[in-house]
Design a protein around this motif. Structure first.
Motif, PDB file in Angstrom:
ATOM      1  N   UNK A  23       0.834  -1.200   0.000  1.00  0.00           N
ATOM      2  CA  UNK A  23       0.000   0.000   0.000  1.00  0.00           C
ATOM      3  C   UNK A  23       0.869   1.251   0.000  1.00  0.00           C
ATOM      4  N   UNK A  24       1.906   1.258   0.826  1.00  0.00           N
ATOM      5  CA  UNK A  24       2.790   2.424   0.886  1.00  0.00           C
ATOM      6  C   UNK A  24       3.449   2.691  -0.459  1.00  0.00           C
ATOM      7  N   UNK A  25       3.882   1.641  -1.135  1.00  0.00           N
ATOM      8  CA  UNK A  25       4.531   1.820  -2.436  1.00  0.00           C
ATOM      9  C   UNK A  25       3.562   2.396  -3.459  1.00  0.00           C
ATOM     10  N   UNK A  26       2.288   2.012  -3.385  1.00  0.00           N
ATOM     11  CA  UNK A  26       1.285   2.502  -4.332  1.00  0.00           C
ATOM     12  C   UNK A  26       1.010   3.983  -4.123  1.00  0.00           C
ATOM     13  N   UNK A  27       0.853   4.397  -2.850  1.00  0.00           N
ATOM     14  CA  UNK A  27       0.412   5.770  -2.573  1.00  0.00           C
ATOM     15  C   UNK A  27       1.559   6.760  -2.432  1.00  0.00           C
ATOM     16  N   UNK A  28       2.778   6.284  -2.304  1.00  0.00           N
ATOM     17  CA  UNK A  28       3.899   7.194  -2.009  1.00  0.00           C
ATOM     18  C   UNK A  28       4.106   8.239  -3.090  1.00  0.00           C
ATOM     19  N   UNK A  29       3.712   7.945  -4.325  1.00  0.00           N
ATOM     20  CA  UNK A  29       3.912   8.899  -5.407  1.00  0.00           C
ATOM     21  C   UNK A  29       2.778   9.889  -5.584  1.00  0.00           C
ATOM     22  N   UNK A  30       1.768   9.836  -4.714  1.00  0.00           N
ATOM     23  CA  UNK A  30       0.632  10.758  -4.827  1.00  0.00           C
ATOM     24  C   UNK A  30       1.070  12.181  -4.524  1.00  0.00           C
ATOM     25  N   UNK A  31       0.307  13.128  -5.026  1.00  0.00           N
ATOM     26  CA  UNK A  31       0.664  14.538  -4.855  1.00  0.00           C
ATOM     27  C   UNK A  31       0.680  14.949  -3.391  1.00  0.00           C
ATOM     28  N   UNK A  32      -0.301  14.472  -2.637  1.00  0.00           N
ATOM     29  CA  UNK A  32      -0.342  14.787  -1.209  1.00  0.00           C
ATOM     30  C   UNK A  32      -0.925  13.597  -0.450  1.00  0.00           C
ATOM     31  N   UNK A  33      -0.214  13.161   0.584  1.00  0.00           N
ATOM     32  CA  UNK A  33      -0.620  12.011   1.389  1.00  0.00           C
ATOM     33  C   UNK A  33      -0.581  12.410   2.859  1.00  0.00           C
ATOM     34  N   UNK A  34      -1.688  12.208   3.556  1.00  0.00           N
ATOM     35  CA  UNK A  34      -1.769  12.477   4.990  1.00  0.00           C
ATOM     36  C   UNK A  34      -1.976  11.148   5.706  1.00  0.00           C
ATOM     37  N   UNK A  35      -1.128  10.869   6.683  1.00  0.00           N
ATOM     38  CA  UNK A  35      -1.138   9.584   7.366  1.00  0.00           C
ATOM     39  C   UNK A  35      -1.206   9.825   8.871  1.00  0.00           C
ATOM     40  N   UNK A  36      -1.976   9.013   9.583  1.00  0.00           N
ATOM     41  CA  UNK A  36      -1.959   9.074  11.045  1.00  0.00           C
ATOM     42  C   UNK A  36      -1.496   7.729  11.585  1.00  0.00           C
ATOM     43  N   UNK A  37      -0.806   7.775  12.709  1.00  0.00           N
ATOM     44  CA  UNK A  37      -0.323   6.555  13.353  1.00  0.00           C
ATOM     45  C   UNK A  37      -0.083   6.814  14.824  1.00  0.00           C
ATOM     46  N   UNK A  38      -0.416   5.825  15.650  1.00  0.00           N
ATOM     47  CA  UNK A  38      -0.117   5.935  17.077  1.00  0.00           C
ATOM     48  C   UNK A  38       1.354   5.641  17.335  1.00  0.00           C
ATOM     49  N   UNK A  39       1.945   4.787  16.512  1.00  0.00           N
ATOM     50  CA  UNK A  39       3.343   4.391  16.660  1.00  0.00           C
ATOM     51  C   UNK A  39       4.041   4.623  15.332  1.00  0.00           C
ATOM     52  N   UNK A  40       5.085   5.413  15.345  1.00  0.00           N
ATOM     53  CA  UNK A  40       5.761   5.754  14.100  1.00  0.00           C
ATOM     54  C   UNK A  40       6.348   4.524  13.422  1.00  0.00           C
TER      55      UNK A  40
END
Length: 397
Positions: free
Chosen positions: A355-372
């Motif tokens: 999933x990360x590889x697919x979306x990493x090239x998007x113009x803008x990506x906002x991600x939330x996580x409790x643990x980095x």
């Protein structure tokens, strides 16, 4: 983006940039509230609640979302006022107030969240809502289509309930005929738009599922209309039993019909189902009872997919909507903001990386996580710490 009295925030300002931004903070700290605000600005709905009340900070009467969107050399300032007990209002570039729905189509988002499991495991209303929100994002005028249909459905149901209570007269019969015509037209417009959208989604859905998995199963979607349970293969009323009169392969292909044709089909379907509707006091035919069936391999995803396959199907649906929006962006639209809200914690390592590889090239990506540590290396980018009541980010001060 600036929020006032939205959810847990009395006031918060967040500067966002192109590329990846990861908001990190403990559970319950307010990360999702920030993402919810971005999504609400785009769709005028929340992925968490069905009513606006919980969006207002407790004890307040209104909330305000302000955002500046930049596309090339052009910038647009949006303001959305969410009110308790009265209609929400918006502003575009600080102009006079407008209807909230006039903001639709300016900000585009695709939001991934743990609640997405309901897209596969939940009831059909979740899948209908997915289609309609995407439809309105792509073609904002369909917000009025949905609103018109919901209004007519409410009026028609009220009339049917009166009949069930024994208050139905000859005058009511004539009134029901009028509402049938209104509902047939509004329903036909909504159905026609949904059918076109599903055809756009299908190839992207299969492609996205293959990207996320080993590709051993194909993913597909089929739209099931209540018209097909009340019409035979010649388009004539098929009785009132609620079952198709022909084999599935012989059921009329609604995709080939115009809005006028579908309107005619609905009028005839209402006539065929009137006795049952009067007995039950509800409308049994229409887009409000349709189903988007998700198919994995040869079987329906609901009830047959494993937990991992279910997650992959949910993610694939969102990715398919992203790809459809990108198709529009190539012809003059704007690329959507991708929002991944606490998704990586739900996925195994393999699906995280894909999933990360697919979306990493998007113009803008906002991600939330409790643990980095849950964030894959492919999503390297800016980190913002969320703290109680705000954020700890020098760039946003």
């Amino acid at each position: 983006m600036s929020l006032t009295d939205f959810r847990s925030y009395a006031q918060v300002d967040l500067r966002l940039e192109p590329g990846v931004t990861v908001l990190v903070g403990s559970n319950g700290i307010g990360k999702t509230n920030l993402m919810e605000a971005v999504g609400y600005l785009a769709t005028l709905s929340s992925h968490r609640v069905s009513a606006d009340g919980p969006l207002l900070r407790f004890g307040t009467e209104r909330a305000l979302i302000r955002a500046k969107l930049v596309r090339g050399e052009q910038s647009t300032v949006l303001e959305l006022e969410i009110n308790s007990g009265r209609a929400n209002r918006g502003r575009i570039n600080r102009s006079n107030p407008v209807r909230a729905r006039d903001l639709l189509g300016i900000c585009h988002t695709v939001l991934f969240a743990p609640e997405d499991l309901a897209l596969v495991k939940g009831d059909p209303s979740n899948r209908r809502r997915f289609l309609d929100e995407l439809l309105v994002s792509l073609i904002p005028r369909h917000a009025a289509t949905r609103s018109d249909y919901d209004r007519v459905l409410k009026q028609r149901n009220a009339l049917l309930k009166s009949a069930r209570a024994g208050k139905f007269t000859a005058g009511h019969e004539a009134t029901l005929d009028v509402w049938d015509q209104h509902m047939a037209r509004a329903g036909a417009e909504l159905l026609h738009a949904r059918l076109e959208l599903v055809e756009r989604l299908r190839p992207h859905l299969n492609n996205a599922y293959a990207q996320l998995t080993d590709g051993s199963k194909a993913a597909d979607a089929a739209y099931r209309s209540t018209l097909q349970t009340l019409m035979d293969d010649d388009g004539a009323p098929a009785g009132v039993g609620g079952e198709p009169s022909a084999d599935a392969d012989q059921v009329e292909d609604l995709r080939l019909l115009s809005v006028d044709d579908l309107t005619d089909r609905y009028v005839r379907a209402f006539a065929a189902s009137r006795r049952r509707e009067l007995e039950r006091g509800i409308s049994l035919v229409g887009p409000h009872r349709d189903e988007l069936e998700l198919i994995l391999g040869q079987a329906p995803a609901k009830g047959y997919a494993s937990h991992g396959e279910t997650w992959s199907m949910c993610l694939s649906l969102r990715l398919a909507s992203y790809y459809v929006m990108l198709d529009d962006a190539r012809t003059g639209g704007s690329a959507p903001i991708l929002i991944l809200d606490d998704v990586f914690a739900e996925l195994d390592v393999q699906r995280r990386r894909k999933l990360a590889a697919i979306v990493s090239g998007a113009e803008q990506v906002l991600v939330t996580a409790a643990v980095e540590a849950d964030i894959p290396e492919e999503l390297a980018g800016r980190r913002v710490k969320v703290v109680p009541g705000g954020i700890d980010d020098p760039e946003s001060r």
